[in-house]
Write a protein that holds these residues in place. Structure first.
Motif, PDB file in Angstrom:
ATOM      1  N   ARG A  25       3.572  -4.919   0.197  1.00 28.36           N
ATOM      2  CA  ARG A  25       4.378  -3.803   0.703  1.00 28.36           C
ATOM      3  C   ARG A  25       5.120  -3.130  -0.446  1.00 28.36           C
ATOM      4  NH1 ARG A  25       5.525  -4.256   6.497  1.00 28.36           N
ATOM      5  NH2 ARG A  25       3.530  -4.956   7.342  1.00 28.36           N
ATOM      6  N   ALA A  26       5.561  -3.915  -1.427  1.00 25.82           N
ATOM      7  CA  ALA A  26       6.249  -3.328  -2.584  1.00 25.82           C
ATOM      8  C   ALA A  26       5.296  -2.419  -3.361  1.00 25.82           C
ATOM      9  CB  ALA A  26       6.802  -4.429  -3.487  1.00 25.82           C
ATOM     10  N   THR A  27       4.036  -2.812  -3.467  1.00 25.40           N
ATOM     11  CA  THR A  27       3.034  -1.967  -4.132  1.00 25.40           C
ATOM     12  C   THR A  27       2.930  -0.630  -3.412  1.00 25.40           C
ATOM     13  OG1 THR A  27       1.764  -3.975  -4.647  1.00 25.40           O
ATOM     14  CG2 THR A  27       0.634  -1.864  -4.916  1.00 25.40           C
ATOM     15  N   LEU A  28       2.928  -0.674  -2.082  1.00 24.53           N
ATOM     16  CA  LEU A  28       2.798   0.561  -1.291  1.00 24.53           C
ATOM     17  C   LEU A  28       4.009   1.474  -1.489  1.00 24.53           C
ATOM     18  CD1 LEU A  28       1.321  -0.805   2.055  1.00 24.53           C
ATOM     19  CD2 LEU A  28       0.112   0.097   0.050  1.00 24.53           C
ATOM     20  N   VAL A  29       5.195   0.888  -1.584  1.00 23.78           N
ATOM     21  CA  VAL A  29       6.397   1.690  -1.816  1.00 23.78           C
ATOM     22  C   VAL A  29       6.308   2.388  -3.171  1.00 23.78           C
ATOM     23  CG1 VAL A  29       8.897   1.569  -2.206  1.00 23.78           C
ATOM     24  CG2 VAL A  29       7.862   0.319  -0.293  1.00 23.78           C
ATOM     25  N   ARG A  30       5.886   1.640  -4.190  1.00 20.88           N
ATOM     26  CA  ARG A  30       5.754   2.248  -5.525  1.00 20.88           C
ATOM     27  C   ARG A  30       4.693   3.339  -5.511  1.00 20.88           C
ATOM     28  NH1 ARG A  30       6.488  -3.163  -6.927  1.00 20.88           N
ATOM     29  NH2 ARG A  30       4.282  -3.512  -7.301  1.00 20.88           N
ATOM     30  N   TYR A  31       3.555   3.091  -4.834  1.00 20.48           N
ATOM     31  CA  TYR A  31       2.505   4.101  -4.782  1.00 20.48           C
ATOM     32  C   TYR A  31       2.991   5.344  -4.028  1.00 20.48           C
ATOM     33  CZ  TYR A  31      -1.892   6.484  -4.293  1.00 20.48           C
ATOM     34  OH  TYR A  31      -2.879   7.442  -4.349  1.00 20.48           O
ATOM     35  N   HIS A  42       2.156   3.708   6.111  1.00 21.51           N
ATOM     36  CA  HIS A  42       2.070   2.929   4.888  1.00 21.51           C
ATOM     37  C   HIS A  42       3.326   2.093   4.621  1.00 21.51           C
ATOM     38  CE1 HIS A  42      -1.561   5.094   4.168  1.00 21.51           C
ATOM     39  NE2 HIS A  42      -0.950   6.247   4.017  1.00 21.51           N
ATOM     40  N   TRP A  43       4.338   2.172   5.498  1.00 21.03           N
ATOM     41  CA  TRP A  43       5.544   1.385   5.250  1.00 21.03           C
ATOM     42  C   TRP A  43       6.288   0.943   6.512  1.00 21.03           C
ATOM     43  CZ3 TRP A  43      10.012   3.625   7.079  1.00 21.03           C
ATOM     44  CH2 TRP A  43       9.997   5.003   7.272  1.00 21.03           C
ATOM     45  N   ASN A  44       6.000   1.564   7.665  1.00 17.00           N
ATOM     46  CA  ASN A  44       6.723   1.265   8.893  1.00 17.00           C
ATOM     47  C   ASN A  44       5.801   0.570   9.894  1.00 17.00           C
ATOM     48  OD1 ASN A  44       7.779   1.655  11.600  1.00 17.00           O
ATOM     49  ND2 ASN A  44       9.298   3.022  10.687  1.00 17.00           N
ATOM     50  N   GLU A  45       5.994  -0.729  10.042  1.00 16.65           N
ATOM     51  CA  GLU A  45       5.118  -1.516  10.918  1.00 16.65           C
ATOM     52  C   GLU A  45       5.150  -1.010  12.360  1.00 16.65           C
ATOM     53  OE1 GLU A  45       4.830  -6.141  12.340  1.00 16.65           O
ATOM     54  OE2 GLU A  45       5.501  -5.712  10.293  1.00 16.65           O
ATOM     55  N   ARG A  46       6.341  -0.707  12.889  1.00 16.84           N
ATOM     56  CA  ARG A  46       6.454  -0.234  14.269  1.00 16.84           C
ATOM     57  C   ARG A  46       5.653   1.047  14.457  1.00 16.84           C
ATOM     58  NH1 ARG A  46       9.652   3.479  15.903  1.00 16.84           N
ATOM     59  NH2 ARG A  46      11.104   3.239  14.176  1.00 16.84           N
ATOM     60  N   PHE A  47       5.810   1.989  13.548  1.00 16.24           N
ATOM     61  CA  PHE A  47       5.093   3.255  13.644  1.00 16.24           C
ATOM     62  C   PHE A  47       3.582   3.026  13.547  1.00 16.24           C
ATOM     63  CE2 PHE A  47       3.127   7.108  12.066  1.00 16.24           C
ATOM     64  CZ  PHE A  47       3.664   8.067  12.909  1.00 16.24           C
ATOM     65  N   ALA A  48       3.162   2.207  12.597  1.00 18.34           N
ATOM     66  CA  ALA A  48       1.727   1.936  12.417  1.00 18.34           C
ATOM     67  C   ALA A  48       1.123   1.384  13.708  1.00 18.34           C
ATOM     68  CB  ALA A  48       1.508   0.968  11.256  1.00 18.34           C
ATOM     69  N   ARG A  49       1.815   0.457  14.339  1.00 18.92           N
ATOM     70  CA  ARG A  49       1.308  -0.130  15.594  1.00 18.92           C
ATOM     71  C   ARG A  49       1.310   0.895  16.731  1.00 18.92           C
ATOM     72  NH1 ARG A  49       0.528  -5.622  15.078  1.00 18.92           N
ATOM     73  NH2 ARG A  49       1.597  -6.600  13.318  1.00 18.92           N
ATOM     74  N   VAL A  92      -7.111  -1.155   4.615  1.00 15.58           N
ATOM     75  CA  VAL A  92      -6.612  -2.391   4.021  1.00 15.58           C
ATOM     76  C   VAL A  92      -5.271  -2.672   4.692  1.00 15.58           C
ATOM     77  CG1 VAL A  92      -5.785  -3.522   1.918  1.00 15.58           C
ATOM     78  CG2 VAL A  92      -7.771  -1.987   1.831  1.00 15.58           C
ATOM     79  N   VAL A  93      -5.258  -3.686   5.546  1.00 14.37           N
ATOM     80  CA  VAL A  93      -4.054  -4.060   6.283  1.00 14.37           C
ATOM     81  C   VAL A  93      -3.189  -4.919   5.362  1.00 14.37           C
ATOM     82  CG1 VAL A  93      -3.165  -5.240   8.325  1.00 14.37           C
ATOM     83  CG2 VAL A  93      -5.308  -3.937   8.468  1.00 14.37           C
ATOM     84  N   VAL A  94      -1.914  -4.538   5.230  1.00 14.87           N
ATOM     85  CA  VAL A  94      -1.011  -5.214   4.295  1.00 14.87           C
ATOM     86  C   VAL A  94       0.111  -5.894   5.091  1.00 14.87           C
ATOM     87  CG1 VAL A  94       0.468  -4.943   2.274  1.00 14.87           C
ATOM     88  CG2 VAL A  94      -1.556  -3.477   2.544  1.00 14.87           C
ATOM     89  N   PRO A  95       0.049  -7.213   5.207  1.00  9.53           N
ATOM     90  CA  PRO A  95       1.093  -7.926   5.951  1.00  9.53           C
ATOM     91  C   PRO A  95       2.422  -7.920   5.201  1.00  9.53           C
ATOM     92  CG  PRO A  95      -0.427  -9.489   4.957  1.00  9.53           C
ATOM     93  CD  PRO A  95      -0.988  -8.111   4.691  1.00  9.53           C
ATOM     94  N   ASP A  96       3.489  -8.140   5.947  1.00 11.70           N
ATOM     95  CA  ASP A  96       4.831  -8.169   5.370  1.00 11.70           C
ATOM     96  C   ASP A  96       5.166  -9.595   4.944  1.00 11.70           C
ATOM     97  OD1 ASP A  96       7.337  -7.498   4.549  1.00 11.70           O
ATOM     98  OD2 ASP A  96       8.180  -7.331   6.569  1.00 11.70           O
ATOM     99  N   ASP A  97       4.558 -10.018   3.842  1.00 13.33           N
ATOM    100  CA  ASP A  97       4.821 -11.338   3.280  1.00 13.33           C
ATOM    101  C   ASP A  97       4.678 -11.262   1.761  1.00 13.33           C
ATOM    102  OD1 ASP A  97       2.055 -11.379   2.718  1.00 13.33           O
ATOM    103  OD2 ASP A  97       1.583 -12.717   4.373  1.00 13.33           O
TER     104      ASP A  97
END
Length: 142
Positions: A25-31, A42-49, A92-97
């Motif tokens: 997730r940090a990579t996505l924030v930087r990108y 690309h950063w909000n799990e609730r919105f993505a779902r 590419v699904v990016v889990p929050d871990d």
């Protein structure tokens, strides 16, 4: 920097060194900051779902950029890439871990072209999903 690959050094079937790329997730924030693409998928799990995605997903252009690194690292010169295109087949699904997701990329010379150029076909897999289709680059070799 990799030594320059010459046209005479390759043949159809030559395999490029495979690489695995980690995305968190940090990579996505930087990108997002670098690209200006702050789409909440690309950063909000609730919105993505809410829009039908399984979780936050990596930017398609980020995935595409990671894949071409296999080619640019192999040839030693990003300027040697004269064409590059892909079809996005799965996100590419990016889990929050802490672990994030992995993109495994392989490449193989698929054709020898004129003017010291070769076509490289790439395969990019995340988990069990092929995330890029028709991923092809044309590279001018020394």
């Amino acid at each position: 920097m990799t030594a320059k690959i010459s046209y005479g050094d390759v043949e159809v079937g030559t395999e490029l060194p495979a690489q695995d790329f980690t995305v968190t997730r940090a990579t996505l924030v930087r990108y997002a900051g670098a690209s200006g693409d702050f789409n909440p998928i690309h950063w909000n799990e609730r919105f993505a779902r809410e829009v039908g995605l399984p979780d936050v997903i990596a930017h398609g252009m980020f995935t595409m950029a990671e894949a071409i690194r296999v080619v640019t690292d192999w040839v030693g010169d990003p300027g040697a890439v004269v064409e590059y295109g892909v079809k996005f087949t799965k996100p590419v699904v990016v889990p929050d871990d802490e672990k994030g997701a992995s993109i495994a990329v392989t490449g193989k010379v698929a054709a020898l072209l004129d003017d010291n150029r070769v076509r490289v076909d790439l395969t990019a897999i995340s988990g069990t999903d092929k995330v890029l289709g028709m991923a092809r680059a044309v590279v001018r070799l020394a």
